[in-house]
Design an enzyme around this catalytic site. Structure first.
Site, PDB file in Angstrom:
ATOM      1  N   CYS A 381       0.725  -1.256  -0.020  1.00 50.53           N
ATOM      2  CA  CYS A 381       0.087  -0.133   0.071  1.00 50.53           C
ATOM      3  C   CYS A 381       0.836   1.374  -0.109  1.00 50.53           C
ATOM      4  O   CYS A 381       1.565   1.807  -1.038  1.00 50.53           O
ATOM      5  CB  CYS A 381      -0.694  -0.172   0.916  1.00 50.53           C
ATOM      6  SG  CYS A 381      -2.478   0.706   1.150  1.00 50.53           S
ATOM      7  N   HIS A 507      -3.642  -5.516   0.494  1.00 51.99           N
ATOM      8  CA  HIS A 507      -2.866  -5.871   1.439  1.00 51.99           C
ATOM      9  C   HIS A 507      -3.287  -7.377   1.550  1.00 51.99           C
ATOM     10  O   HIS A 507      -3.656  -7.754   1.678  1.00 51.99           O
ATOM     11  CB  HIS A 507      -3.375  -5.247   2.556  1.00 51.99           C
ATOM     12  CG  HIS A 507      -3.281  -3.070   3.123  1.00 51.99           C
ATOM     13  ND1 HIS A 507      -1.920  -3.026   3.950  1.00 51.99           N
ATOM     14  CD2 HIS A 507      -3.816  -2.651   2.764  1.00 51.99           C
ATOM     15  CE1 HIS A 507      -2.657  -1.992   4.217  1.00 51.99           C
ATOM     16  NE2 HIS A 507      -3.173  -1.362   3.444  1.00 51.99           N
ATOM     17  N   GLU A 509      -1.403  -9.090   3.517  1.00 45.97           N
ATOM     18  CA  GLU A 509      -1.933 -10.005   4.756  1.00 45.97           C
ATOM     19  C   GLU A 509      -3.322 -10.335   5.589  1.00 45.97           C
ATOM     20  O   GLU A 509      -2.901 -10.978   5.973  1.00 45.97           O
ATOM     21  CB  GLU A 509      -0.382  -9.254   6.262  1.00 45.97           C
ATOM     22  CG  GLU A 509      -1.455  -7.907   6.182  1.00 45.97           C
ATOM     23  CD  GLU A 509      -1.324  -6.474   4.619  1.00 45.97           C
ATOM     24  OE1 GLU A 509      -0.769  -5.320   5.743  1.00 45.97           O
ATOM     25  OE2 GLU A 509       0.129  -6.838   3.894  1.00 45.97           O
TER      26      GLU A 509
END
Length: 562
Positions: A381, A507, A509
């Site tokens: 990001c 993102h 993750e």
């Protein structure tokens, strides 16, 4: 019908209610029961989206774009079930909904009060989760600690809730601390007794006690708690400290938590299949090599600000037989000094997400260092924004290039707002949030990692790559690994002549799971291992590893692990 479990906490905050709720969800899932987990947060913010990471930690984003508490990340990772905005409820959102109803005249001129209107709204939110996905069990974690003023409406609501669904369809679970007093050489039960007394004073009798402690509870301690707290001794559960949160489901399974809960809910006692989970713990305990990853961040004083990132790195490292050592680097320190001072000899560098200008120049220097030293790099990001600015300044020689977020007056905004964002005033919930598709370049590293042409990832940002610079960017040796399906938005960038240089607008993750590591993190960790790894000297025997798998010094019975 759906059954309901409520998890409350006592004695101290941060006692692990979220991990207990997530672990219980894992144990239900291992028995093929469907689960959804709900978080009731007592703060007045509508959601944590505008809260400082230093205070609140990570903001976890769901598929449908809800900005939520980091505990929802634990719920998803443990249960492998996607949560939604229905799974996150705050005091702010409750009062906002009730006030909106009052303004519309829904209460027909009546006086609006905490009881019944606020508590009824809370109960409706819990029912909404059950009605939306019709799970076998809804687990609800009540944030805060029993005795907190702000938690009282939630506790009153869950007390009332048993009238909605019937007493036999509800279990109240209370998580407390049993401190060991070294000078006295004994464990004290009094804090738990007082916590349960406080809970009972508002009409909730716990069915199960989860006792956080640093050592096993002796039989006489369990009997004492059973006697004073009016809980069956078999429902006094030891939750001993573990070396990893992923050990907790196995610890609670051995203690019989799932069996007790199923019995209280009149659900069938099914045999769990925990083989994958136990293999995960075994692999964690026996890495083949180690790597050191530098995280160049703005909020490194609180590691919870990057919780999903840390977990995603761990998932991939475990899958590749490695151990990750994290080097936390303050981006502001790099601004004042050479990046080499902080980043030399690392196996990989990550520049994660964030907002605002503080530390940005340090992040940009870190990108340059990773690029020029051929160190595996992953930008997330804001990390992608920094990589684009670094390209513009140091490769395209546009010295005044910047992001409009960092410098609104820059003559070269290589990162800029979308046209529809220019007139946005509110900060909360106004970004590109949630799950969006990306179409991958079939010649890119991104495609080689995903092996899919269209992927779906979660976003949380307002600024985008400025397409006015796209052709110049490609001339600089970069590849656009993925775009929005219409080609308008740049979602991934990479350098093909680098050991690993990849940055994402989204993102990744948020979608990594312990038994399903994310492909981007797998690729990054694999490159880091090849770049620079060190040998792990075994420090435990095979027997100790087996003991670690359950955290209590005994192996699980064969019928449990199937």
């Amino acid at each position: 019908m759906t059954k309901f479990v409520f998890v409350t906490g006592g004695v101290v905050s941060s006692i692990g209610k979220g991990i207990v709720a997530a672990s219980l969800g894992r144990l239900f899932k291992s028995r093929e029961y469907s689960v959804s987990i709900l978080k009731l947060d007592p703060y007045i913010n509508v959601d944590p989206g505008t809260m400082s990471p230093f205070q609140h930690g990570e903001v976890f984003v769901t598929d449908d774009g809800a900005e939520t508490d980091l505990d929802l990340g634990h719920y998803e990772r443990f249960t492998e079930t996607c949560m939604s905005r229905l799974n996150s409820v705050t005091t702010g959102s409750i009062y906002q909904a009730v006030i909106n109803k009052e303004r519309r005249g829904d209460y027909q001129g009546g006086t609006v009060q905490v009881i019944p209107h606020i508590t009824q709204e809370i109960r409706e939110r819990i029912h909404r989760v059950a009605d939306n996905t019709n799970p076998d069990v809804v687990i609800t974690e009540v944030g805060g600690t029993v005795g907190d003023i702000e938690s009282l409406p939630f506790l009153e609501a869950i007390r009332q809730f048993r009238k909605d669904v019937g007493r036999n369809n509800v279990v109240y679970m209370h998580v407390t601390l049993l401190p060991w007093i070294a000078s006295a050489g004994e464990m004290k039960t009094k804090p738990t007794q007082h916590s349960v007394k406080e809970l009972r004073s508002i009409g909730i009798q716990p069915d199960v006690l989860i006792c956080r402690c640093d050592r096993a509870l002796k039989a006489n301690i369990k009997e004492k708690l059973s006697e004073f707290c009016d809980v069956p001794v078999q429902s006094v559960i030891t939750a001993q400290d573990a070396s990893s949160i992923y050990e907790v489901p196995l610890i609670l399974e051995k203690e019989g938590l799932a069996q007790q809960t199923l019995q209280l809910l009149n659900l069938e006692q099914r045999q769990p299949d925990l083989r994958q989970w136990q293999t995960l713990i075994e692999n964690m305990a026996s890495p083949q090599q180690g790597i050191e990853i530098a995280i160049v961040g703005k909020y490194i004083q609180l590691s919870d600000a990057y919780l999903s990132l840390v977990e995603a790195l761990g998932h991939s490292a475990i899958a590749l037989g490695s151990e990750v050592k994290l080097r936390w680097v303050d981006a502001e320190e790099i601004e004042a000094n050479s990046p080499q001072t902080y980043l030399e000899d690392v196996s990989g560098i990550i520049v994660p997400g964030g907002f605002g200008i503080r530390g940005i120049e340090g992040k940009i220097k870190s990108v340059e260092y990773a690029r020029t030293q051929n160190i595996p790099f992953l930008g997330l990001c804001l990390g992608m924004h920094c990589a684009v600015v670094e390209w513009a300044r140091n490769i395209a020689n546009i010295k005044e290039a910047s992001s409009a977020e960092f410098d609104p007056d820059t003559p070269h905004p290589v990162i800029n707002l979308l046209p529809e964002q220019h007139d946005v005033v509110d900060l909360g919930g106004t970004m590109r949030l949630g799950l969006y598709p990306s179409r991958l370049n079939l010649e890119s590293r991104a495609y080689s990692l995903y092996q899919e042409e269209v992927i779906y990832e979660r976003h949380r940002h307002r600024y985008e790559f400025n397409n006015a610079y796209r052709s110049l960017f490609l001339e600089g040796g970069y590849v656009i690994g993925g775009t929005s399906p219409d080609g308008r938005l740049v979602e991934m960038i990479e350098r093909p002549d680098h050991a690993f240089f990849l940055a994402t607008q989204f993102h990744p993750e948020f979608r990594s799971r312990p038994n399903q590591p994310h492909p981007i993190f797998l690729g990054f960790i694999d490159a880091a291992i090849k770049q620079h790894s060190f040998e792990i000297v075994p420090s435990v025997t095979k027997k100790a590893v087996q003991e670690m798998k359950v955290g209590m010094g005994e192996t699980l019975p064969a019928e449990i692990i199937n």
